[in-house]
Design a protein around this motif. Structure first.
Motif, PDB file in Angstrom:
ATOM      1  N   HIS A 169       0.842  -1.199   0.000  1.00  0.00           N
ATOM      2  CA  HIS A 169       0.000   0.000   0.000  1.00  0.00           C
ATOM      3  C   HIS A 169       0.874   1.244   0.000  1.00  0.00           C
ATOM      4  O   HIS A 169       1.708   1.433   0.884  1.00  0.00           O
ATOM      5  CB  HIS A 169      -0.942   0.031   1.200  1.00  0.00           C
ATOM      6  CG  HIS A 169      -1.780   1.278   1.216  1.00  0.00           C
ATOM      7  ND1 HIS A 169      -2.705   1.551   0.222  1.00  0.00           N
ATOM      8  CD2 HIS A 169      -1.808   2.341   2.057  1.00  0.00           C
ATOM      9  CE1 HIS A 169      -3.274   2.712   0.464  1.00  0.00           C
ATOM     10  NE2 HIS A 169      -2.741   3.214   1.574  1.00  0.00           N
ATOM     11  N   GLU A 189      -7.926  -1.618  -2.604  1.00  0.00           N
ATOM     12  CA  GLU A 189      -6.987  -2.730  -2.756  1.00  0.00           C
ATOM     13  C   GLU A 189      -7.546  -4.000  -2.126  1.00  0.00           C
ATOM     14  O   GLU A 189      -7.461  -5.096  -2.706  1.00  0.00           O
ATOM     15  CB  GLU A 189      -5.639  -2.359  -2.131  1.00  0.00           C
ATOM     16  CG  GLU A 189      -4.934  -1.235  -2.865  1.00  0.00           C
ATOM     17  CD  GLU A 189      -3.728  -0.689  -2.116  1.00  0.00           C
ATOM     18  OE1 GLU A 189      -2.910  -0.004  -2.750  1.00  0.00           O
ATOM     19  OE2 GLU A 189      -3.613  -0.949  -0.892  1.00  0.00           O
ATOM     20  N   ILE A 190      -8.112  -3.858  -0.936  1.00  0.00           N
ATOM     21  CA  ILE A 190      -8.712  -5.017  -0.266  1.00  0.00           C
ATOM     22  C   ILE A 190      -9.892  -5.543  -1.066  1.00  0.00           C
ATOM     23  O   ILE A 190     -10.051  -6.763  -1.246  1.00  0.00           O
ATOM     24  CB  ILE A 190      -9.129  -4.640   1.168  1.00  0.00           C
ATOM     25  CG1 ILE A 190      -7.878  -4.347   2.015  1.00  0.00           C
ATOM     26  CG2 ILE A 190      -9.959  -5.747   1.804  1.00  0.00           C
ATOM     27  CD1 ILE A 190      -8.182  -3.756   3.373  1.00  0.00           C
ATOM     28  N   ILE A 193      -8.620  -7.539  -4.040  1.00  0.00           N
ATOM     29  CA  ILE A 193      -8.147  -8.867  -3.653  1.00  0.00           C
ATOM     30  C   ILE A 193      -9.331  -9.820  -3.496  1.00  0.00           C
ATOM     31  O   ILE A 193      -9.298 -10.956  -3.983  1.00  0.00           O
ATOM     32  CB  ILE A 193      -7.329  -8.785  -2.353  1.00  0.00           C
ATOM     33  CG1 ILE A 193      -5.994  -8.079  -2.612  1.00  0.00           C
ATOM     34  CG2 ILE A 193      -7.089 -10.174  -1.767  1.00  0.00           C
ATOM     35  CD1 ILE A 193      -5.202  -7.773  -1.359  1.00  0.00           C
ATOM     36  N   ARG A 194     -10.385  -9.351  -2.853  1.00  0.00           N
ATOM     37  CA  ARG A 194     -11.566 -10.196  -2.666  1.00  0.00           C
ATOM     38  C   ARG A 194     -12.216 -10.534  -3.999  1.00  0.00           C
ATOM     39  O   ARG A 194     -12.620 -11.673  -4.240  1.00  0.00           O
ATOM     40  CB  ARG A 194     -12.551  -9.487  -1.742  1.00  0.00           C
ATOM     41  CG  ARG A 194     -12.094  -9.452  -0.286  1.00  0.00           C
ATOM     42  CD  ARG A 194     -12.992  -8.595   0.567  1.00  0.00           C
ATOM     43  NE  ARG A 194     -12.664  -8.708   1.993  1.00  0.00           N
ATOM     44  CZ  ARG A 194     -13.037  -7.837   2.910  1.00  0.00           C
ATOM     45  NH1 ARG A 194     -13.758  -6.770   2.570  1.00  0.00           N
ATOM     46  NH2 ARG A 194     -12.699  -8.016   4.172  1.00  0.00           N
ATOM     47  N   ILE A 202      -1.501  -7.964   1.652  1.00  0.00           N
ATOM     48  CA  ILE A 202      -1.169  -6.545   1.725  1.00  0.00           C
ATOM     49  C   ILE A 202       0.089  -6.364   2.564  1.00  0.00           C
ATOM     50  O   ILE A 202       0.251  -7.018   3.598  1.00  0.00           O
ATOM     51  CB  ILE A 202      -2.310  -5.728   2.374  1.00  0.00           C
ATOM     52  CG1 ILE A 202      -3.560  -5.717   1.488  1.00  0.00           C
ATOM     53  CG2 ILE A 202      -1.863  -4.312   2.725  1.00  0.00           C
ATOM     54  CD1 ILE A 202      -3.512  -4.752   0.326  1.00  0.00           C
ATOM     55  N   GLU A 225      -7.126  -2.185   9.506  1.00  0.00           N
ATOM     56  CA  GLU A 225      -8.025  -2.466   8.383  1.00  0.00           C
ATOM     57  C   GLU A 225      -7.545  -3.672   7.589  1.00  0.00           C
ATOM     58  O   GLU A 225      -8.343  -4.568   7.242  1.00  0.00           O
ATOM     59  CB  GLU A 225      -8.127  -1.239   7.486  1.00  0.00           C
ATOM     60  CG  GLU A 225      -9.114  -1.395   6.327  1.00  0.00           C
ATOM     61  CD  GLU A 225      -9.253  -0.135   5.486  1.00  0.00           C
ATOM     62  OE1 GLU A 225     -10.008  -0.185   4.482  1.00  0.00           O
ATOM     63  OE2 GLU A 225      -8.612   0.881   5.811  1.00  0.00           O
ATOM     64  N   ALA A 226      -6.251  -3.715   7.307  1.00  0.00           N
ATOM     65  CA  ALA A 226      -5.707  -4.854   6.563  1.00  0.00           C
ATOM     66  C   ALA A 226      -5.740  -6.127   7.397  1.00  0.00           C
ATOM     67  O   ALA A 226      -6.059  -7.208   6.896  1.00  0.00           O
ATOM     68  CB  ALA A 226      -4.291  -4.544   6.106  1.00  0.00           C
ATOM     69  N   ALA A 229      -9.261  -7.511   7.629  1.00  0.00           N
ATOM     70  CA  ALA A 229      -9.671  -8.109   6.353  1.00  0.00           C
ATOM     71  C   ALA A 229      -8.979  -9.445   6.109  1.00  0.00           C
ATOM     72  O   ALA A 229      -9.303 -10.150   5.139  1.00  0.00           O
ATOM     73  CB  ALA A 229      -9.368  -7.148   5.204  1.00  0.00           C
ATOM     74  N   VAL A 231      -5.761  -9.895   5.352  1.00  0.00           N
ATOM     75  CA  VAL A 231      -4.809  -9.851   4.238  1.00  0.00           C
ATOM     76  C   VAL A 231      -3.453  -9.254   4.616  1.00  0.00           C
ATOM     77  O   VAL A 231      -2.560  -9.189   3.772  1.00  0.00           O
ATOM     78  CB  VAL A 231      -5.395  -9.079   3.037  1.00  0.00           C
ATOM     79  CG1 VAL A 231      -6.600  -9.814   2.458  1.00  0.00           C
ATOM     80  CG2 VAL A 231      -5.758  -7.648   3.427  1.00  0.00           C
TER      81      VAL A 231
END
Length: 327
Positions: A169, A189-190, A193-194, A202, A225-226, A229, A231
């Motif tokens: 990021h 970005e998340i 990925i999903r 990440i 946040e990452a 998620a 990731v």
């Protein structure tokens, strides 16, 4: 901090940011620099820059010079920034198909580089590759995440010989705010990925998140946040200043070292007073991150003519501080 299966203890160091040969290639000087780093306890390996090859000047030299025990994280950030400067449509998140395909082709070239490095090491030395979600979002479209997802679907299907594929990021484009990179927001970005369904993670760079958020304390929001998620795989510490310093203008992505840490020997000698990155902030970020594939530092050093010994000593002390913070 717990280690995942197969992870070696120690930190990844983006040593190229403080290399004594950044302004002029000299293999003898760089060999001395690497030899000094090889004596630093707590270094697991290097973050290496991908610039259309594994080394900007002499790839065979690099393959021969790397200590065999070191692991490698390969980042394309330098290539990506230069490519976007040449063509603003370039990138894995580009809505322009030609620009997106060019970025995918670069990822394929990186994969070939991963294989060359692994073959030279006789082992799966590369543990991760860091890609970037460029270019920035189009002001009249929200299709960047979908374009990025298409790129990740393709790239994630390749055999990376055990290396994790990560999005590093970078600071996102914020309206009305000067940016360093200005790429996609972390949430996009998340989401990409999903959408891709690919096994992609990440990597958060502390300094670039601080640049985007204009805050040192808010970096934890990106880490959380990452992590939430599912990731978050990597966390690299790179400092930034909110005022001009020897490293450049305020909010420059200039890889400042830690600010002086009270109680450390010669606290100011191998630190930067203007840096917003403190050891307690790094400790908090590591605690929030939880289990990671890797963590590490990427620090520059001033003055430009600083000795090899001084550069190695800055890294030695920084590695010691972060190692203690993560215990």
């Amino acid at each position: 901090m717990s280690l995942s299966a197969g992870q070696r203890a120690g930190l990844v160091v983006g040593a190229y940011a403080s290399s004594p040969t950044a302004q002029g290639w000299d293999p003898a000087v760089e060999s001395g620099y690497l030899a000094g780093l090889a004596e630093v306890a707590g270094i697991r390996g290097l973050e290496l820059p991908w610039l259309e090859a594994l080394h900007p000047h002499d790839e065979p030299w690099l393959l021969a010079a790397l200590p065999c025990r070191w692991q490698v994280v390969l980042t394309s950030v330098g290539y990506t920034v230069a490519a976007v400067a040449r063509d603003p449509r370039h990138g894995l998140a580009s809505e322009d198909d030609r620009g997106r395909r060019a970025a995918v082709a670069n990822a394929a070239a990186m994969l070939a580089g991963v294989r060359r490095l692994n073959d030279s090491a006789g082992d799966a030395a590369v543990i991760a590759v860091e890609l970037q979600a460029s270019p920035g979002p189009h002001p009249r479209s929200s299709a960047g995440a979908a374009a990025l997802a298409a790129s990740l679907t393709e790239i994630g299907a390749w055999d990376w010989e055990g290396a994790a594929v990560l999005l590093e990021h970078c600071d996102a484009l914020v309206p009305g705010q000067a940016h360093a990179k200005g790429f996609l927001p972390l949430g996009d970005e998340i989401a990409a990925i999903r959408m891709s369904g690919a096994d992609v993670g990440i990597a958060v760079n502390w300094g670039r998140s601080a640049i985007e958020l204009r805050s040192s304390s808010l970096v934890l929001e990106h880490v959380q946040e990452a992590r939430d998620a599912g990731v978050l795989r990597g966390l690299m510490f790179s400092g930034v200043a909110d005022r001009p310093s020897a490293y450049g203008e305020a909010w420059a992505d200039a890889h400042l070292p830690f600010s002086p840490h009270p109680g450390a020997a010669d606290a100011a000698a191998y630190a930067e007073p203007a840096s917003m990155l403190t050891v307690p902030l790094a400790r908090s970020a590591l605690a929030e991150a939880g289990e990671l594939l890797y963590s590490g530092i990427k620090f520059a050093w001033r003055p430009a003519d600083a000795s090899v010994e001084g550069r190695v000593e800055m890294i030695r002390r920084s590695v010691g501080l972060l190692t203690a913070a993560s215990a």
